[in-house]
Motif scaffolding. Structure first.
Motif, mmCIF file in Angstrom:
data_model
loop_
_atom_site.group_PDB
_atom_site.id
_atom_site.type_symbol
_atom_site.label_atom_id
_atom_site.label_comp_id
_atom_site.label_asym_id
_atom_site.label_seq_id
_atom_site.Cartn_x
_atom_site.Cartn_y
_atom_site.Cartn_z
ATOM 1 N N LEU A 1 17.044 -16.991 3.482
ATOM 2 C CA LEU A 1 16.809 -18.298 4.101
ATOM 3 C C LEU A 1 16.840 -19.440 3.095
ATOM 4 O O LEU A 1 16.865 -20.608 3.484
ATOM 5 C CB LEU A 1 15.464 -18.293 4.825
ATOM 6 C CG LEU A 1 15.354 -17.372 6.038
ATOM 7 C CD1 LEU A 1 13.917 -17.307 6.537
ATOM 8 C CD2 LEU A 1 16.292 -17.816 7.153
ATOM 9 N N GLY A 2 16.788 -19.102 1.794
ATOM 10 C CA GLY A 2 16.867 -20.139 0.777
ATOM 11 C C GLY A 2 15.731 -20.186 -0.211
ATOM 12 O O GLY A 2 15.797 -20.917 -1.198
ATOM 13 N N ALA A 3 14.648 -19.436 0.046
ATOM 14 C CA ALA A 3 13.536 -19.410 -0.910
ATOM 15 C C ALA A 3 13.989 -18.720 -2.198
ATOM 16 O O ALA A 3 14.798 -17.790 -2.160
ATOM 17 C CB ALA A 3 12.336 -18.688 -0.312
ATOM 18 N N ARG A 4 13.454 -19.159 -3.323
ATOM 19 C CA ARG A 4 13.896 -18.622 -4.610
ATOM 20 C C ARG A 4 12.760 -18.200 -5.539
ATOM 21 O O ARG A 4 12.999 -17.494 -6.517
ATOM 22 C CB ARG A 4 14.774 -19.652 -5.334
ATOM 23 C CG ARG A 4 16.139 -19.875 -4.675
ATOM 24 C CD ARG A 4 16.960 -18.604 -4.733
ATOM 25 N NE ARG A 4 18.284 -18.730 -4.123
ATOM 26 C CZ ARG A 4 18.560 -18.399 -2.870
ATOM 27 N NH1 ARG A 4 17.583 -17.950 -2.078
ATOM 28 N NH2 ARG A 4 19.780 -18.529 -2.392
ATOM 29 N N ARG A 5 11.558 -18.625 -5.268
ATOM 30 C CA ARG A 5 10.450 -18.287 -6.176
ATOM 31 C C ARG A 5 9.374 -17.581 -5.364
ATOM 32 O O ARG A 5 8.903 -18.097 -4.354
ATOM 33 C CB ARG A 5 9.896 -19.555 -6.845
ATOM 34 C CG ARG A 5 10.938 -20.309 -7.647
ATOM 35 C CD ARG A 5 10.441 -21.663 -8.109
ATOM 36 N NE ARG A 5 9.294 -21.527 -8.955
ATOM 37 C CZ ARG A 5 8.230 -22.343 -8.923
ATOM 38 N NH1 ARG A 5 8.182 -23.336 -8.056
ATOM 39 N NH2 ARG A 5 7.222 -22.173 -9.754
ATOM 40 N N PHE A 6 8.991 -16.391 -5.821
ATOM 41 C CA PHE A 6 8.106 -15.531 -5.051
ATOM 42 C C PHE A 6 6.992 -14.946 -5.905
ATOM 43 O O PHE A 6 7.196 -14.646 -7.086
ATOM 44 C CB PHE A 6 8.884 -14.358 -4.437
ATOM 45 C CG PHE A 6 10.035 -14.758 -3.568
ATOM 46 C CD1 PHE A 6 9.863 -14.961 -2.207
ATOM 47 C CD2 PHE A 6 11.309 -14.930 -4.113
ATOM 48 C CE1 PHE A 6 10.922 -15.321 -1.397
ATOM 49 C CE2 PHE A 6 12.379 -15.284 -3.306
ATOM 50 C CZ PHE A 6 12.188 -15.485 -1.948
ATOM 51 N N ILE A 7 5.844 -14.761 -5.268
ATOM 52 C CA ILE A 7 4.740 -13.977 -5.839
ATOM 53 C C ILE A 7 4.290 -13.000 -4.767
ATOM 54 O O ILE A 7 4.101 -13.387 -3.608
ATOM 55 C CB ILE A 7 3.557 -14.860 -6.262
ATOM 56 C CG1 ILE A 7 3.944 -15.759 -7.435
ATOM 57 C CG2 ILE A 7 2.341 -13.991 -6.637
ATOM 58 C CD1 ILE A 7 2.866 -16.756 -7.833
ATOM 59 N N VAL A 8 4.143 -11.735 -5.131
ATOM 60 C CA VAL A 8 3.590 -10.753 -4.198
ATOM 61 C C VAL A 8 2.278 -10.249 -4.798
ATOM 62 O O VAL A 8 2.221 -9.872 -5.972
ATOM 63 C CB VAL A 8 4.579 -9.598 -3.924
ATOM 64 C CG1 VAL A 8 5.019 -8.896 -5.188
ATOM 65 C CG2 VAL A 8 3.989 -8.613 -2.927
ATOM 66 N N ASN A 9 1.226 -10.318 -4.011
ATOM 67 C CA ASN A 9 -0.096 -9.907 -4.484
ATOM 68 C C ASN A 9 -0.287 -8.408 -4.297
ATOM 69 O O ASN A 9 0.049 -7.855 -3.256
ATOM 70 C CB ASN A 9 -1.201 -10.626 -3.705
ATOM 71 C CG ASN A 9 -1.395 -12.054 -4.148
ATOM 72 O OD1 ASN A 9 -0.457 -12.712 -4.564
ATOM 73 N ND2 ASN A 9 -2.610 -12.553 -4.032
ATOM 74 N N SER A 10 -0.858 -7.759 -5.294
ATOM 75 C CA SER A 10 -1.227 -6.362 -5.124
ATOM 76 C C SER A 10 -2.440 -6.265 -4.211
ATOM 77 O O SER A 10 -3.153 -7.248 -3.989
ATOM 78 C CB SER A 10 -1.564 -5.728 -6.485
ATOM 79 O OG SER A 10 -2.743 -6.298 -7.032
ATOM 80 N N LEU A 11 -2.665 -5.084 -3.655
ATOM 81 C CA LEU A 11 -3.884 -4.848 -2.885
ATOM 82 C C LEU A 11 -5.084 -4.878 -3.816
ATOM 83 O O LEU A 11 -4.987 -4.524 -4.993
ATOM 84 C CB LEU A 11 -3.825 -3.499 -2.171
ATOM 85 C CG LEU A 11 -3.178 -3.478 -0.789
ATOM 86 C CD1 LEU A 11 -1.684 -3.740 -0.897
ATOM 87 C CD2 LEU A 11 -3.433 -2.145 -0.098
ATOM 88 N N ILE A 12 -6.225 -5.279 -3.281
ATOM 89 C CA ILE A 12 -7.460 -5.275 -4.059
ATOM 90 C C ILE A 12 -8.035 -3.851 -4.089
ATOM 91 O O ILE A 12 -7.596 -2.987 -3.329
ATOM 92 C CB ILE A 12 -8.491 -6.249 -3.461
ATOM 93 C CG1 ILE A 12 -9.029 -5.715 -2.131
ATOM 94 C CG2 ILE A 12 -7.894 -7.635 -3.296
ATOM 95 C CD1 ILE A 12 -10.254 -6.458 -1.618
ATOM 96 N N PRO A 13 -9.017 -3.572 -4.942
ATOM 97 C CA PRO A 13 -9.692 -2.268 -4.911
ATOM 98 C C PRO A 13 -10.578 -2.151 -3.674
ATOM 99 O O PRO A 13 -11.780 -2.429 -3.702
ATOM 100 C CB PRO A 13 -10.500 -2.258 -6.206
ATOM 101 C CG PRO A 13 -10.677 -3.686 -6.581
ATOM 102 C CD PRO A 13 -9.465 -4.410 -6.071
ATOM 103 N N LEU A 14 -9.984 -1.737 -2.580
ATOM 104 C CA LEU A 14 -10.697 -1.678 -1.303
ATOM 105 C C LEU A 14 -11.900 -0.751 -1.336
ATOM 106 O O LEU A 14 -12.834 -0.887 -0.535
ATOM 107 C CB LEU A 14 -9.745 -1.247 -0.187
ATOM 108 C CG LEU A 14 -8.706 -2.284 0.242
ATOM 109 C CD1 LEU A 14 -7.686 -1.654 1.182
ATOM 110 C CD2 LEU A 14 -9.387 -3.475 0.902
ATOM 111 N N GLN A 15 -11.894 0.203 -2.267
ATOM 112 C CA GLN A 15 -13.026 1.131 -2.363
ATOM 113 C C GLN A 15 -14.311 0.425 -2.756
ATOM 114 O O GLN A 15 -15.403 0.985 -2.604
ATOM 115 C CB GLN A 15 -12.719 2.246 -3.377
ATOM 116 C CG GLN A 15 -12.628 1.797 -4.830
ATOM 117 C CD GLN A 15 -11.244 1.318 -5.231
ATOM 118 O OE1 GLN A 15 -10.395 1.072 -4.361
ATOM 119 N NE2 GLN A 15 -10.995 1.233 -6.528
ATOM 120 N N LEU A 16 -14.216 -0.819 -3.222
ATOM 121 C CA LEU A 16 -15.406 -1.582 -3.584
ATOM 122 C C LEU A 16 -16.045 -2.267 -2.385
ATOM 123 O O LEU A 16 -17.168 -2.762 -2.483
ATOM 124 C CB LEU A 16 -15.055 -2.633 -4.645
ATOM 125 C CG LEU A 16 -14.482 -2.112 -5.964
ATOM 126 C CD1 LEU A 16 -14.208 -3.272 -6.914
ATOM 127 C CD2 LEU A 16 -15.426 -1.101 -6.613
#
Length: 335
Positions: free
Chosen positions: A177-192
Motif C-alpha cells: 500500500l506504500g508504507a516503508r518503515r515498520f516496527i513489530v513488537n515482540s510478545l511480552i513475558p505473559l507468564q508474569l
C-alpha cells in the motif's frame, strides 16, 4: 559502563534507521494498544472513516487510563493513527472464534479507508509521505492465550508458525500500500501476568478451573517460539527489501518488561513501593464483572504498579513503553 562491539553495532544500526522527519505513527494491535475502538464497537458506534475519538474524555483503556500510543504522541509530537482493537488477533481466518476486527483484515481496511486514495484502481495512492510515518504492529497475546493455544482451542491445522507468518504478511500488505518503515513488537513475558501465572485460582478473564502450572509452561513456550519466528521473519523482510527505502525493526517488548519486573524501582514511582507481582484493579468475584473496582489501589498508588489487572499492563508501564518506543523512533533505544 562497558559496551561490547556488538552492542555498539546494534545501536549504530538503530540510529541510522531512526528518522528526524517522523510526523505520524500508525498502530495495529489488540487491547495492549487500543484506547477506545473496541468500546465504540460495543456501544454500537462502529468506527468509520477518520475516526479520531481514540481518546474520548469519558473512556478508559484496558490499562485503566490512557494507552501508551497517547504518550508516544506527546513525547514525539506525532500524529497518532491507532487502529488497534481490544480482543483482536492477527487473523480471524486462523482463529475463527475471535470476531473483533483483526490486524491483517479489518484493521488494515480502516487504514486503507483513511489513507489510500482511489482505492481499487491502478491509480491508488497513499496520502502520507512514506518517509514521515512509521507502522507499529503489536499483536499476539490473544493469538497464543486462553481461548486459543494455551487452552488447545485453536484449529488443528493452525500452528504458531502460522501466527508468525500472519504478522509478516501483514507488513508485506502494508508495504504494498506504500508504507516503508515498520516496527513489530515482540510478545511480552505473559507468564508474569496473573492470568498466566502458576496459580490455578480463577480470574475475571478465565473464571473456570484450570491447571495454572501447565498454563504457565505452555505460555512461556508459545511466547518464546512466536517471538523467535517473528524475529526470523523480520530478517527475511529486510533481506527481501534490501536496497529499497523499506525497512523493519523488531522492538524487544519482552526484554523491556523483564527489565521492569527485575528492576522495578527504576520504572515505577507511585506513593507506595513498586509492585510488579500484584495488580491495581480488583475483581473480587471472578464470575461477576459488576463487582470489579472494589478494592482498587488509589490514584496516588497507580504509578507503583506494573499491572492494571490480571492481564493488562498499567498506565505507568505504558508510559515506560512509550518512552522507549520514542527512543526507538529516534534510533537510540536499547530495545
Amino acid at each position: 559502563m562497558f559496551f561490547s562491539p556488538l552492542c555498539c553495532l546494534v545501536l549504530l544500526t538503530a540510529r541510522v534507521w531512526g528518522s528526524p522527519t517522523t510526523k505520524a505513527v500508525v498502530l495495529f494491535g489488540d487491547s495492549y494498544t487500543d484506547q477506545s475502538r473496541e468500546h465504540s464497537i460495543t456501544n454500537g458506534t462502529y468506527p468509520g472513516k477518520d475516526y479520531q475519538e481514540v481518546y474520548p474524555p469519558t473512556d478508559v483503556a484496558a490499562d485503566g487510563g490512557f494507552q501508551w500510543p497517547w504518550y508516544l504522541g506527546i513525547y514525539g509530537n506525532y500524529t497518532i493513527w491507532n487502529y488497534a482493537t481490544g480482543g483482536a488477533v492477527c487473523s480471524n481466518d486462523l482463529l475463527p472464534s475471535f470476531t473483533v476486527p483483526d490486524v491483517i483484515g479489518e484493521q488494515a481496511a480502516w487504514f486503507i479507508q483513511d489513507h489510500v486514495l482511489n482505492n481499487g484502481t491502478k491509480n491508488q495512492k497513499l496520502d502520507m509521505d512514506p518517509s514521515e510515518f512509521v507502522v507499529i504492529v503489536f499483536i499476539g497475546t490473544n493469538d497464543v492465550g486462553s481461548s486459543s493455544f494455551v487452552t488447545d482451542s485453536q484449529n488443528a491445522t493452525v500452528s504458531i508458525a502460522d501466527l508468525a507468518n500472519c504478522q509478516i504478511q501483514a507488513l508485506r500488505n502494508l508495504h504494498t500500500l506504500g508504507a516503508r518503515r515498520f516496527i513489530v513488537n515482540s510478545l511480552i513475558p505473559l507468564q508474569l501476568t496473573r492470568l498466566y501465572s502458576t496459580s490455578s485460582a480463577p480470574t475475571i478473564y478465565y473464571p473456570s478451573p484450570h491447571d495454572g502450572v501447565a498454563w504457565n509452561k505452555r505460555v512461556i513456550n508459545f511466547v518464546h517460539t512466536l517471538n523467535a519466528l517473528i524475529r526470523a521473519g523480520v530478517g527475511e523482510l529486510n533481506d527481501e527489501w534490501q536496497g529499497t527505502a523499506a525497512s523493519v525493526e523488531m522492538f524487544d517488548t519482552y526484554q523491556l518488561f523483564e527489565d521492569m519486573y527485575n528492576h522495578p524501582a527504576n520504572w515505577f514511582n507511585g506513593s507506595i513501593p513498586a509492585n510488579v507481582t500484584g495488580h491495581c484493579h480488583q475483581c473480587p468475584d471472578p464470575d461477576d464483572y459488576t463487582q470489579c473496582g472494589i478494592g482498587d489501589c488509589t490514584l496516588a498508588e497507580r504509578d507503583s504498579y506494573m499491572w492494571w489487572d490480571e492481564l493488562h499492563p498499567s498506565e505507568q508501564t505504558g508510559r515506560n513503553l512509550a518512552r522507549e518506543m520514542w527512543g526507538k523512533l529516534k534510533g537510540i533505544s536499547q530495545y
